[in-house]
Scaffold this motif. Structure first.
Motif, short mmCIF file in Angstrom:
data_model
loop_
_atom_site.label_atom_id
_atom_site.label_comp_id
_atom_site.label_asym_id
_atom_site.label_seq_id
_atom_site.Cartn_x
_atom_site.Cartn_y
_atom_site.Cartn_z
N GLY A 15 0.79 -1.22 0.00
CA GLY A 15 0.00 0.00 0.00
C GLY A 15 0.82 1.26 0.00
O GLY A 15 0.28 2.36 -0.19
N SER A 17 4.26 3.81 -1.15
CA SER A 17 4.68 4.45 -2.38
C SER A 17 6.19 4.61 -2.42
O SER A 17 6.85 4.71 -1.38
CB SER A 17 4.04 5.83 -2.51
OG SER A 17 2.63 5.76 -2.54
N ARG A 66 -1.69 2.51 -11.04
CA ARG A 66 -0.88 2.61 -9.79
C ARG A 66 0.47 3.28 -10.04
O ARG A 66 0.97 3.97 -9.16
CB ARG A 66 -0.64 1.22 -9.21
CG ARG A 66 -1.92 0.46 -8.87
CD ARG A 66 -1.61 -0.82 -8.11
NE ARG A 66 -0.84 -1.77 -8.92
CZ ARG A 66 0.36 -2.25 -8.57
NH1 ARG A 66 0.93 -1.86 -7.44
NH2 ARG A 66 0.98 -3.12 -9.35
N ASN A 83 2.58 3.83 -6.63
CA ASN A 83 1.64 3.92 -5.52
C ASN A 83 0.94 2.59 -5.33
O ASN A 83 0.96 1.72 -6.22
CB ASN A 83 0.61 5.02 -5.79
CG ASN A 83 1.24 6.39 -5.93
OD1 ASN A 83 2.24 6.71 -5.29
ND2 ASN A 83 0.64 7.23 -6.77
N SER A 84 0.31 2.44 -4.19
CA SER A 84 -0.46 1.22 -3.88
C SER A 84 0.36 -0.03 -4.17
O SER A 84 -0.10 -0.96 -4.83
CB SER A 84 -1.76 1.20 -4.69
OG SER A 84 -2.55 2.35 -4.43
N LYS A 86 2.29 -3.51 -4.14
CA LYS A 86 1.89 -4.86 -3.75
C LYS A 86 3.13 -5.73 -3.62
O LYS A 86 4.17 -5.45 -4.25
CB LYS A 86 0.98 -5.45 -4.82
CG LYS A 86 -0.26 -4.63 -5.13
CD LYS A 86 -1.04 -5.25 -6.28
CE LYS A 86 -2.28 -4.43 -6.62
NZ LYS A 86 -3.05 -5.04 -7.75
#
Length: 114
Positions: A15, A17, A66, A83-84, A86
């Motif tokens: 989650g 960055s 993302r 971003n976001s 995983k």
């Protein structure tokens, strides 16, 4: 010969960055269509984002929405805003032209883990 130096990687929680940078030597950088690639352990290197000399962009489906690629031709630099993040984004990230014709840099490690 153009040299590529990637930076900005690190350890981040899911989650989170990161912003990667790729600095290129050489005065003709602005003419190149550039890309960010990644290689995870045991997998082939894959293109995740590209940006043309006219700043048209494209993304792999796995990162679309993302990641954002951008460039600053005055500073001979390409960026990748991630971003976001995983766990499956964990890899060594590299930049190169979209044709992969330049000598590969050492890359920057991105690890997404809790």
């Amino acid at each position: 010969q153009v040299q590529l130096v990637e930076s900005g990687g690190g350890l981040v929680q899911p989650g989170g960055s990161l912003r990667l940078s790729c600095a290129a030597s050489g005065s003709i950088f602005s003419r190149y269509d550039m890309g960010w690639y990644r290689q995870a352990p045991g997998k082939q290197r894959e293109l995740v984002a590209g940006i043309t000399s006219f700043r048209l962009t494209n993304y792999a489906d796995s990162v679309k929405g993302r990641f954002t690629i951008s460039r600053d031709n005055a500073k001979n630099t390409v960026f990748l805003q991630m971003n976001s993040l995983k766990p499956e984004d964990t890899a060594v990230y590299y930049c190169n032209t979209l044709a992969g014709i330049l000598r590969w840099g050492q890359g920057t490690q991105v690890t997404v883990s809790s």
